[in-house]
Design a protein around this motif. Structure first.
Motif, PDB file in Angstrom:
ATOM      1  N   ARG A 243     138.302  96.292  -0.756  1.00 34.57           N
ATOM      2  CA  ARG A 243     137.820  95.093  -0.072  1.00 34.57           C
ATOM      3  C   ARG A 243     136.403  95.325   0.430  1.00 34.57           C
ATOM      4  O   ARG A 243     136.090  96.401   0.932  1.00 34.57           O
ATOM      5  N   GLU A 244     135.567  94.303   0.266  1.00 33.75           N
ATOM      6  CA  GLU A 244     134.186  94.403   0.738  1.00 33.75           C
ATOM      7  C   GLU A 244     133.970  93.436   1.885  1.00 33.75           C
ATOM      8  O   GLU A 244     134.661  92.410   1.990  1.00 33.75           O
ATOM      9  N   GLY A 245     132.961  93.740   2.734  1.00 33.32           N
ATOM     10  CA  GLY A 245     132.738  92.915   3.920  1.00 33.32           C
ATOM     11  C   GLY A 245     133.886  93.125   4.896  1.00 33.32           C
ATOM     12  O   GLY A 245     134.801  93.935   4.663  1.00 33.32           O
ATOM     13  N   SER A 246     133.820  92.459   6.043  1.00 30.64           N
ATOM     14  CA  SER A 246     134.914  92.436   7.026  1.00 30.64           C
ATOM     15  C   SER A 246     135.139  93.786   7.697  1.00 30.64           C
ATOM     16  O   SER A 246     134.450  94.762   7.413  1.00 30.64           O
ATOM     17  N   LYS A 247     136.167  93.831   8.546  1.00 27.81           N
ATOM     18  CA  LYS A 247     136.476  95.087   9.232  1.00 27.81           C
ATOM     19  C   LYS A 247     137.070  96.117   8.271  1.00 27.81           C
ATOM     20  O   LYS A 247     137.158  97.292   8.603  1.00 27.81           O
ATOM     21  N   TYR A 248     137.472  95.674   7.063  1.00 28.17           N
ATOM     22  CA  TYR A 248     138.048  96.614   6.092  1.00 28.17           C
ATOM     23  C   TYR A 248     136.978  97.282   5.216  1.00 28.17           C
ATOM     24  O   TYR A 248     137.241  98.296   4.587  1.00 28.17           O
ATOM     25  N   GLY A 249     135.804  96.658   5.140  1.00 28.19           N
ATOM     26  CA  GLY A 249     134.802  97.082   4.155  1.00 28.19           C
ATOM     27  C   GLY A 249     134.347  98.518   4.323  1.00 28.19           C
ATOM     28  O   GLY A 249     134.085  99.211   3.336  1.00 28.19           O
ATOM     29  N   MET A 250     134.245  98.974   5.577  1.00 25.45           N
ATOM     30  CA  MET A 250     133.745 100.342   5.801  1.00 25.45           C
ATOM     31  C   MET A 250     134.762 101.408   5.404  1.00 25.45           C
ATOM     32  O   MET A 250     134.391 102.534   5.086  1.00 25.45           O
TER      33      MET A 250
ATOM     34  N   SER B   5     133.279  82.865   0.741  1.00 19.65           N
ATOM     35  CA  SER B   5     132.545  84.126   0.869  1.00 19.65           C
ATOM     36  C   SER B   5     131.880  84.221   2.236  1.00 19.65           C
ATOM     37  O   SER B   5     131.135  83.320   2.634  1.00 19.65           O
ATOM     38  N   ASP B   6     132.115  85.304   2.939  1.00 15.25           N
ATOM     39  CA  ASP B   6     131.578  85.463   4.290  1.00 15.25           C
ATOM     40  C   ASP B   6     131.582  86.951   4.624  1.00 15.25           C
ATOM     41  O   ASP B   6     132.535  87.664   4.276  1.00 15.25           O
ATOM     42  N   CYS B   7     130.559  87.395   5.337  1.00 21.07           N
ATOM     43  CA  CYS B   7     130.479  88.831   5.664  1.00 21.07           C
ATOM     44  C   CYS B   7     131.677  89.290   6.497  1.00 21.07           C
ATOM     45  O   CYS B   7     132.042  90.472   6.469  1.00 21.07           O
ATOM     46  N   ALA B   8     132.300  88.362   7.225  1.00 15.92           N
ATOM     47  CA  ALA B   8     133.364  88.755   8.154  1.00 15.92           C
ATOM     48  C   ALA B   8     134.750  88.779   7.521  1.00 15.92           C
ATOM     49  O   ALA B   8     135.711  89.210   8.158  1.00 15.92           O
ATOM     50  N   THR B   9     134.872  88.277   6.278  1.00 18.68           N
ATOM     51  CA  THR B   9     136.201  88.212   5.669  1.00 18.68           C
ATOM     52  C   THR B   9     136.296  89.166   4.479  1.00 18.68           C
ATOM     53  O   THR B   9     135.312  89.362   3.759  1.00 18.68           O
ATOM     54  N   PRO B  10     137.482  89.771   4.276  1.00 17.49           N
ATOM     55  CA  PRO B  10     137.605  90.729   3.179  1.00 17.49           C
ATOM     56  C   PRO B  10     137.524  90.052   1.813  1.00 17.49           C
ATOM     57  O   PRO B  10     138.210  89.065   1.565  1.00 17.49           O
ATOM     58  N   PHE B  11     136.690  90.599   0.958  1.00 17.89           N
ATOM     59  CA  PHE B  11     136.463  90.042  -0.374  1.00 17.89           C
ATOM     60  C   PHE B  11     137.036  91.018  -1.392  1.00 17.89           C
ATOM     61  O   PHE B  11     136.675  92.190  -1.423  1.00 17.89           O
ATOM     62  N   GLY B  12     137.944  90.548  -2.241  1.00 21.79           N
ATOM     63  CA  GLY B  12     138.491  91.432  -3.262  1.00 21.79           C
ATOM     64  C   GLY B  12     139.697  90.808  -3.924  1.00 21.79           C
ATOM     65  O   GLY B  12     140.182  89.754  -3.510  1.00 21.79           O
TER      66      GLY B  12
END
Ligand code: SIN
Length: 528
Positions: free
Chosen positions: A502-509, A486-493
């Motif tokens: 996907r949450e977090g990462s460049k995809y989250g927004m 788990s890390d703010c910079a990696t996509p979580f999902g």
């Protein structure tokens, strides 16, 4: 062997428990103290809010519900038990606020998120204290969650100005096209009790960075972290109405239905069970809103025979027992190659025997309680079922009533097989069930035999095998030689019944934005 016999054989309760002093001892009795003053432990007492937040208003209600400390069952406070009308008003407020907030500069939104991040870190001790009171996780782990939670604010402050569009050539000569990314609108955010702070910021910081306004409904077990974060957001300069927090317990089903059906809400983000995710999706069909769901998991943790077993055990301990096993990415099925199986189990049992279970505020406690009686029942059932199917309890295996009503001993069950419930359902508790395999194909077949697909793990020193297995695992995330992904910079999902988005990462927004295409006609190739 039935659990009672195992207990008699002295195998069950080998895990250390914290010395029961002060609160822990007192509250482990029936009819323990009925209330604690949370603010007594806080430097900034105004962070403990017992009111909902709608616009600039601290909302109270004649109807409230109690929130209890899972370590002691002491009441830590009350919050309004809002009805559908109150939540409807919150959606209205967010809807009004969106009209101006969508036009703010992403740099302005980034600065607000940066200030919010700084305030979280400045108030880490108070935030962690509130979190430990409502969730039970040990204070050090709660501080870790606050840092993790704040990292999403820092991350999305960076992402806000980078929501780039494109300039496109089209098939029609004389046409050009632009894409611009715009905020989707009002977002409903439904968060779980296992990460009362991190699941708020993982969603809300991306939404705010995109220019959306939000109505947050935290889980009824853990509303206070959400309310404290909202107070810090206000201090950081998040405009009134952009972030609203509604608390409810008895009207939960109706509020969920409203958030799904209401056409003012353009997006719903939910973290929780697959069953509830399916219901919310069905309820959202008429309003056709954007959805992202992070649902249940059943993570395999595959250990091959070429590894350093100590390192593999350390990775599993970090992954399996985080939050007393109550995370969606905790290993649920530990698959170990037969050649290292006995050594692995033995070292795992040794590691678990070093845990100290108790009240999260007590010194040295490494593992806290489960959140409620249903959670305790599920672990109890999975252990009993494993034993009934030939599993061998190597440590733990029982509740710890001497520590408190909701404590379960961290447990290792050897000789796990696919016939057991733990093979097919997420335990969401401190049970490590260890399966044996002989070939890579067998491990993959076992791992992929699941209707969910959130996190998975593979431990091996063979780089080709690592990549082959990672690519073959039917999961949204794979940890290779680590139990922490788990890390703010990696996509979580996840994939399958673990949901989508996907949450977090460049995809989250992206989850909080819509792409608009602007086609320009009558554009000559060059000026003459
Ligand atoms: C979850 O359990 O839902 C989140 C876990 C994480 O962010 O690590």
């Amino acid at each position: 062997m039935p659990i009672t016999e195992i207990k008699r054989a002295g195998l069950a309760a080998a895990v250390k428990v914290a010395r029961q002093r002060s609160t822990a001892g007192r509250f482990s009795q029936r009819n323990m103290a009925t209330a604690v003053d949370v603010t007594a432990k806080l430097t900034d007492k105004s962070l403990f809010k017992q009111t909902a937040l709608v616009g600039a208003q601290q909302v109270t209600s004649s109807k409230v519900f109690e929130v209890t400390d899972p370590a002691t069952q002491a009441v830590i406070g009350t919050v309004p038990d809002l009805d559908v009308a109150a939540v409807d008003a919150a959606i209205d407020t967010a809807h009004d606020a969106f009209v101006s907030f969508r036009g703010t500069s992403p740099f302005e939104r980034a600065r607000v998120l940066q200030r919010w991040n700084a305030l979280m870190l400045e108030n880490i001790d108070d935030l962690a204290t509130i979190l430990t009171y409502e969730n039970g996780k040990p204070l050090a782990e709660a501080k870790g969650e606050i840092r993790y939670s704040a990292s999403f604010l820092e991350w999305f402050a960076g992402e806000a100005p980078r929501a780039y569009g494109d300039v496109l050539n089209t098939s029609v000569s004389g046409h050009r096209a632009l894409t611009i990314k715009q905020p989707v609108g009002v977002v409903s955010v439904l968060t779980p009790w296992n990460f009362p702070a991190a699941m708020i910021t993982r969603k809300v910081s991306a939404a705010v960075a995109a220019g959306c306004t939000v109505v947050i409904k935290p889980d009824a077990e853990t509303p206070y972290s959400a309310l404290a974060l909202a107070e810090l957001a206000r201090r950081a300069g998040v405009p009134d109405g952009v972030l609203n927090v509604v608390t409810t317990k008895t009207a939960l089903a109706e509020v969920g239905q409203l958030m799904c059906a209401d056409e003012r809400v353009k997006k719903l983000s939910f973290t929780g069970s697959t069953a509830v995710g399916k219901l919310l999706m069905a309820q959202s069909s008429a309003s056709l809103k954007k959805l992202s769901f992070e649902l249940g998991g059943n993570a395999p943790f595959i250990v091959f025979d070429d590894v350093d077993v100590d390192e593999a055990v350390a990775a599993l301990v970090a992954c399996k027992f985080r939050g007393s096993g109550q995370t969606c990415v905790c290993a649920n099925r530990v698959l170990v190659h037969t050649r290292v199986y006995d050594e692995f189990v033995e070292k795992l049992v040794r590691a678990v025997s070093g845990f100290t279970v108790g009240n999260g505020f007590a010194d040295g406690v490494t593992h806290g309680p489960l959140i409620h009686a249903r959670a305790l029942d599920k672990v109890t059932h999975h252990v009993a079922d494993a034993v009934a199917h030939g599993g061998e309890i190597r440590i733990g295996g029982s509740k710890l009533p001497g520590v408190g009503k909701l404590f379960f001993a961290p447990t290792v069950v050897a000789n796990a097989t696919p016939a057991m419930a733990v093979a097919h359902e997420e335990t969401f508790g401190p049970l490590a069930a260890v399966f044996r395999f002989e070939t890579e194909n067998e491990a993959l077949a076992l791992a992929n035999d699941a209707d969910v697909g959130l996190a998975s793990y593979v431990i091996t020193n063979d780089v080709r095998r690592a990549l082959r297995v990672a690519e073959s695992l039917q999961f949204g995330m794979v940890g290779v030689n680590t139990g922490i992904i788990s890390d703010c910079a990696t996509p979580f999902g996840g994939v399958k019944f673990s949901g989508f988005g996907r949450e977090g990462s460049k995809y989250g927004m992206e989850e909080y934005m819509v792409v608009k295409t602007v086609t320009l006609g009558g554009m000559p190739p060059y000026a003459s």
